[in-house]
Design an enzyme around this catalytic site. Sequence first.
Site, PDB file in Angstrom:
ATOM      1  N   HIS A  59       0.810  -1.215   0.000  1.00  0.00           N
ATOM      2  CA  HIS A  59       0.000   0.000   0.000  1.00  0.00           C
ATOM      3  C   HIS A  59       0.847   1.270   0.000  1.00  0.00           C
ATOM      4  CE1 HIS A  59      -2.479  -3.282   1.575  1.00  0.00           C
ATOM      5  NE2 HIS A  59      -3.544  -2.610   1.232  1.00  0.00           N
ATOM      6  N   HIS A 193     -14.641  -2.620  -0.400  1.00  0.00           N
ATOM      7  CA  HIS A 193     -14.365  -1.422   0.407  1.00  0.00           C
ATOM      8  C   HIS A 193     -13.893  -0.261  -0.450  1.00  0.00           C
ATOM      9  CE1 HIS A 193     -10.365  -3.372   0.424  1.00  0.00           C
ATOM     10  NE2 HIS A 193      -9.788  -2.412   1.121  1.00  0.00           N
TER      11      HIS A 193
HETATM   12  C1  DHB Z   1      -8.533  -0.539   5.333  1.00  0.00           C
HETATM   13  C2  DHB Z   1      -8.643  -1.582   4.412  1.00  0.00           C
HETATM   14  C3  DHB Z   1      -7.537  -1.967   3.648  1.00  0.00           C
HETATM   15  O1  DHB Z   1      -7.548  -2.960   2.727  1.00  0.00           O
HETATM   16  C4  DHB Z   1      -6.326  -1.316   3.824  1.00  0.00           C
HETATM   17  O2  DHB Z   1      -5.281  -1.755   3.101  1.00  0.00           O
HETATM   18  C5  DHB Z   1      -6.206  -0.275   4.721  1.00  0.00           C
HETATM   19  C6  DHB Z   1      -7.319   0.122   5.481  1.00  0.00           C
HETATM   20  C7  DHB Z   1      -9.689  -0.139   6.164  1.00  0.00           C
HETATM   21  O3  DHB Z   1     -10.810  -0.602   5.949  1.00  0.00           O
HETATM   22  O4  DHB Z   1      -9.497   0.641   7.106  1.00  0.00           O
HETATM   23 FE    FE Z   2      -5.682  -3.142   1.619  1.00  0.00          FE
END
Ligand code: DHB
Ligand code: FE
Length: 279
Positions: A59, A193
């Site tokens: 990330h 998400h």
């Molecule tokens: C969140 C989800 C993720 O996949 C990530 O890499 C960082 C944060 C989250 O839902 O907070």
């Molecule tokens: Fe993630």
Amino acid sequence: MAKIIGGITTSHIPAIGRAITLNLQETPYWKPFFDGYPPIRQWLGEKKPDIVVLFYNDHGLEFFLNKKPTFSIGVAPQYISDDEGWGIATIPPVKGETELSWHICNTLVEDEFDITICQEMKVDHGLTIPLQLMWPGNTYGHIKVIPVCINCEQHPMPSLKRCFNLGRSIAKAIETFDKDLNVVVFGTGGMSHQLDGQRAGFINKPFDLMCMNKIVNEPEDLFQYSVRDLVEQAGAQGPELNMWMGMRGALNGKVTELHRNYHIPISNTGAGTMLLENK
Ligand code: DHB
Ligand code: FE
């Protein structure tokens, strides 16, 4: 010969790391999520895998937006968990398996995958949180990990089919590796998400449940969803499903679903956990 015994899917959200540090597993918010893991830990305890091939996405710790390999594979003897700015604890160094890693890289290049081979690689929550969930108290010291990193942060991103085929090629490499080793494959991240923008907080439970059903024995049905479709159906971070497809591609045509858990919301996500055993 090395053998793939099964596959595991899990969320990798940084907030899970914080919940572990603060010992919040039994609180009402976290209990339905953490309750999804004991059956998997028990299976791991019985099967005693030697190696985890771990599909995750970076990330921004090792690869920022200025350099973004589509697929990168670690071939290092050790991986360092470094501070990535979420305020979560780092974990002790993770052991690598250089010989099998190189064998996987050779096979992938022969199979015409253009990979980035990493002799050094800092690993982020995409890899560390799953290890913490499977081996509480950082008791993963006996396990060797092969990181397989898929770009899910910056377009253009690979398709579900491409990631599935990457998994298949990795399985071919493992099954031709001349050492008696048991391998388990992790697909981390997801499910639906979206972390920012107008639809921040978007979760699509029916879509997540459909994906969980399909991933068991009809994963090819998911090829119909383009990356654009995934963003629409599962949010801007929905393409993290690609790691699940890499995991599934590494398993046999037919698998047995031994366990699943799904809970929303965990932070911003639909949190899906699965244990699939190779038939
Ligand atoms: C969140 C989800 C993720 O996949 C990530 O890499 C960082 C944060 C989250 O839902 O907070
Ligand atoms: Fe993630």
